[in-house]
Design an enzyme around this catalytic site. Structure first.
Site, PDB file in Angstrom:
ATOM      1  N   GLY A 112       0.772  -1.231   0.000  1.00  0.00           N
ATOM      2  CA  GLY A 112       0.000   0.000   0.000  1.00  0.00           C
ATOM      3  C   GLY A 112       0.801   1.277   0.000  1.00  0.00           C
ATOM      4  N   SER A 113       0.090   2.324   0.371  1.00  0.00           N
ATOM      5  CA  SER A 113       0.595   3.673   0.180  1.00  0.00           C
ATOM      6  C   SER A 113       1.254   4.228   1.430  1.00  0.00           C
ATOM      7  CB  SER A 113      -0.572   4.590  -0.211  1.00  0.00           C
ATOM      8  OG  SER A 113      -1.375   4.838   0.912  1.00  0.00           O
ATOM      9  N   SER A 114       1.811   5.417   1.271  1.00  0.00           N
ATOM     10  CA  SER A 114       2.442   6.105   2.388  1.00  0.00           C
ATOM     11  C   SER A 114       1.419   6.552   3.426  1.00  0.00           C
ATOM     12  CB  SER A 114       3.246   7.301   1.878  1.00  0.00           C
ATOM     13  OG  SER A 114       2.391   8.200   1.193  1.00  0.00           O
ATOM     14  N   SER A 115       0.155   6.554   3.085  1.00  0.00           N
ATOM     15  CA  SER A 115      -0.890   6.921   4.043  1.00  0.00           C
ATOM     16  C   SER A 115      -1.061   5.883   5.145  1.00  0.00           C
ATOM     17  CB  SER A 115      -2.216   7.123   3.319  1.00  0.00           C
ATOM     18  OG  SER A 115      -2.109   8.181   2.406  1.00  0.00           O
ATOM     19  N   SER A 116      -0.473   4.706   4.975  1.00  0.00           N
ATOM     20  CA  SER A 116      -0.557   3.685   6.021  1.00  0.00           C
ATOM     21  C   SER A 116       0.031   4.184   7.329  1.00  0.00           C
ATOM     22  CB  SER A 116       0.158   2.405   5.580  1.00  0.00           C
ATOM     23  OG  SER A 116      -0.586   1.743   4.584  1.00  0.00           O
TER      24      SER A 116
END
Length: 138
Positions: free
Chosen positions: A63-67
């Site tokens: 997934g993304s850096s928003s994790s």
């Protein structure tokens, strides 16, 4: 008690709890409900399971850096994992754990294990993580 497992400490803290070994990598962004700590990714084999209070064994992170922000929010709300055991290094979750500690005083150790150590730790029913990253199980 089993022989201790050594790990590489990515975020130092102490924790203990039941082990939830995920069958596949997971993205916290869109994969975990930040209000409840429930895995909501419909295609994930562990959908419906709660990460709250668990020693979360993850073979890898997807997934993304928003994790990082999702992990920090989970920890702020008290529905995050007690600890994270990683099979592959992930800087994004490290940032989330550090942010939660600095901003909210919520600690979550994050450690990296080699493949054999990860496979062993993932079989534990419960685990204790020491400040130096030593993992012990029943």
């Amino acid at each position: 008690m089993t022989a201790p497992i050594r790990s590489v400490v990515l975020v130092a803290a102490r924790a203990s709890g039941p082990v939830l070994a995920l069958a596949e990598p997971l993205s916290f962004w869109g994969g975990v409900d930040p209000a409840t700590g429930v895995i909501i990714e419909p295609r994930h084999p562990d959908v419906g399971r709660r990460v709250a209070g668990q020693v979360l064994a993850m073979p890898a992170v997807r997934g993304s850096s928003s994790s990082s922000s999702i992990l920090a929010e989970l920890l702020r709300l008290g529905v995050g994992p007690a600890a994270i055991l990683l099979g592959e290094r992930d800087e994004i979750l490290v940032v989330g754990a550090i942010a939660a500690s600095e901003l909210y005083g919520s600690t979550c150790p994050v450690v990296l294990l080699d493949p054999a150590a990860y496979a062993r730790a993932a079989t534990f029913a419960t685990a204790d993580i020491a400040l130096d990253g030593t993992i012990t199980g029943p």
